[in-house]
Scaffold this active site. Structure first.
Site, PDB file in Angstrom:
ATOM      1  CB  SER A  28      -0.933   0.019   1.228  1.00  0.00           C
ATOM      2  OG  SER A  28      -0.179   0.168   2.420  1.00  0.00           O
TER       3      SER A  28
ATOM      4  CD  GLU B  14       1.508  -7.529   5.125  1.00  0.00           C
ATOM      5  OE1 GLU B  14       2.147  -7.908   4.117  1.00  0.00           O
ATOM      6  OE2 GLU B  14       1.776  -6.486   5.752  1.00  0.00           O
TER       7      GLU B  14
ATOM      8  CG  ASP C 133      10.441   1.436   3.608  1.00  0.00           C
ATOM      9  OD1 ASP C 133      11.565   0.940   3.837  1.00  0.00           O
ATOM     10  OD2 ASP C 133       9.499   0.774   3.132  1.00  0.00           O
TER      11      ASP C 133
END
Length: 485
Positions: free
Chosen positions: A18, A314, A247
């Site tokens: 996402s 997930e 990130d």
């Protein structure tokens, strides 16, 4: 801190599943932020190859910029962070030659062993300080050159430059190319001491060193939005800033610590556990531990190990959803609590869990093969995953402790996984040290704060962390037992 604190910063935080757009500004010594846009991201499969659809991603970025313009009117700057190692190939005419391959593409299977016949494993590690994982950029590039030779294609011959994912997206927005240090450091082609590409190493492996750009550091301005994008989004001539493009580097910048005596666990699809140090960890012990030295902000090094994290859950969740069993994460947490005594465990980092077609079945097969008790329901499977992760966190923390210049007094858990109180407590119990959980949106927070630093609103990472600590609540989990380790 500069008196003009009400500048709005737009952070794009992109993960493997996402992406989100967050607006933040500083006010009264605190950071205020709001998510304004979220979109799904996924790996595309074409003829057995796995790609990232960057054109779709850019479409979402532009939609988010429109939303930002409508909400705020003006934006001071934009920053982009993504996962590491992956890249796009840019041709002589400046075009993207093909969609970037995903690190989960099996085209690098067996490639490390081929590279080690040219550069021995220990030598490659010493040259980069990066843990050996088959999807490191160095192995991806070798695989692409090999594909060209074996298939008669010429992708790499036509490549003038590679751009890592945050740099590629910034390039598509501005037309300017830059190579940001924290993301480039994940490639296993950057010398951890000089912080520059080891071009002689690249050439020795068969990689044209000219495709590697000159490294820039967090806070550098990439360029201004293209005129057509400025007009389309209504944002005008906004600068794009190279934040900590990887990130995890942005997330670690957001750890609300007041001194260096901490370890961090950035918990999301991947779990990354490590320490922040002024120098890399190298040598025989580091080779054996396969610890990685990735670039951090302000010249620091992120000495850490990658752990397969929420990817396990997930992918099980996706399987269960197809079967009509949809669970929210709070529900999954309660399910695990109900079956907390389920005894079976897996190694989260077993390669068989990298990209199976059915994660639930793969975990069951691993448990069965080890002679343990098979889960009888989804709750027991979730409990197995959470307990296995907590045990692995303890194992890795013990490895990391060997290389710390200080005593590790606490573990800061940041990112989406920090919202899981059950796993936080398991981790405190397993490691035997206090766990401080939060903030959840650490990566976006670090992204915004690095933009604020580039704008001159904060002085250094410790000033950033003081603001973050004052802005976002954390939760403390004390160990319920002392670790046997």
């Amino acid at each position: 801190m500069n008196g003009n604190t009400h500048r709005n910063f737009l952070a794009f935080d992109l993960g493997a599943t996402s992406g989100r757009a967050v607006i933040g500004h500083l006010s009264g010594g605190k950071l205020e932020m709001e998510e304004i846009y979220r979109f799904p991201n996924r790996i595309m499969e074409r003829d057995g190859r796995y790609y990232w659809d960057v054109y779709s991603i850019v479409g979402h970025l532009k939609a988010a910029m429109k939303a930002a313009a409508e909400k705020c009117g003006s934006i001071a700057s934009i920053g982009i962070d993504t996962w590491g190692v992956d890249f796009g190939c840019i041709g002589e005419d400046g075009s993207l030659l093909e969609l970037p391959r995903s690190y989960r593409d099996p085209y690098t299977d067996g490639i490390p062993e081929e590279v080690f016949r040219i550069v021995p494993r220990e030598e490659l590690y010493s040259a980069s300080g990066i843990q050996i994982m088959n999807f490191n950029t160095v192995f991806q590039l070798y695989a692409l050159y090999k594909e060209d030779r074996e298939n008669g294609t010429d992708l790499m011959a036509r490549t003038k430059r590679i751009l890592f994912m945050p740099d590629l997206l910034s390039y598509m927005l501005t037309g300017n190319a830059l190579c940001e240090y924290t993301d480039a450091s994940t490639s296993a082609l950057v010398n951890p001491v000089s912080k520059e590409f080891d071009r002689s190493l690249a050439e020795r492996i068969g990689i044209d060193p000219s495709i590697l750009g000159k490294i820039s550091y967090p806070g550098t301005e990439v360029g201004i939005l293209k005129a057509e994008i400025s007009a389309e989004t209504g944002l005008g001539a906004v600068p794009v800033i190279a934040v900590a493009g990887h990130d995890t580097a942005s997330a670690i910048a957001a750890v609300p610590a007041d001194n260096e005596k901490f370890a961090y666990l950035s918990s999301g699809t991947w779990s990354l556990l490590g320490i922040e140090q002024p120098r890399p960890v190298l040598g025989a012990d580091a080779v054996r531990a396969n610890i990685t030295n990735e670039g951090g902000i302000e010249g620091t090094v992120r000495c850490l190990k990658n752990i397969t994290g929420m990817w396990l859950l997930e992918q099980c969740r996706a399987v269960w959803s197809k079967a009509g069993r949809d669970y929210t994460y709070p529900v999954l947490q309660r399910m695990a609590e109900e079956e907390s005594g389920f005894p079976s465990r897996i190694n989260p980092d077993d390669p068989r869990f990298a990209c199976p077609s059915d994660m639930d079945a793969e975990i069951r097969a691993a448990i069965s093969g080890s002679g343990q008790l098979l889960p009888e329901n989804d709750s027991q499977m979730v409990s197995c995953i959470y307990h296995s992760l907590a045990d692995r966190y303890d194992e890795v923390l013990e490895i990391v402790k060997q290389f710390a210049d200080f005593e590790i007094e606490r573990l800061h858990i940041i990112g989406g996984g920090s919202a899981n109180d059950f796993l936080n407590q398991l981790t405190a119990d397993s490691t035997g040290i206090p766990v401080i959980a939060g903030p959840v949106e650490a990566t976006a927070i670090g992204n915004i704060m690095l933009q604020a630093k580039a704008a001159g609103l904060v002085e250094d990472r410790w000033a950033m962390r003081r603001i973050i600590a004052a802005s976002f609540p954390t939760r403390v989990f004390e160990p319920r037992r002392i670790s046997d380790n």
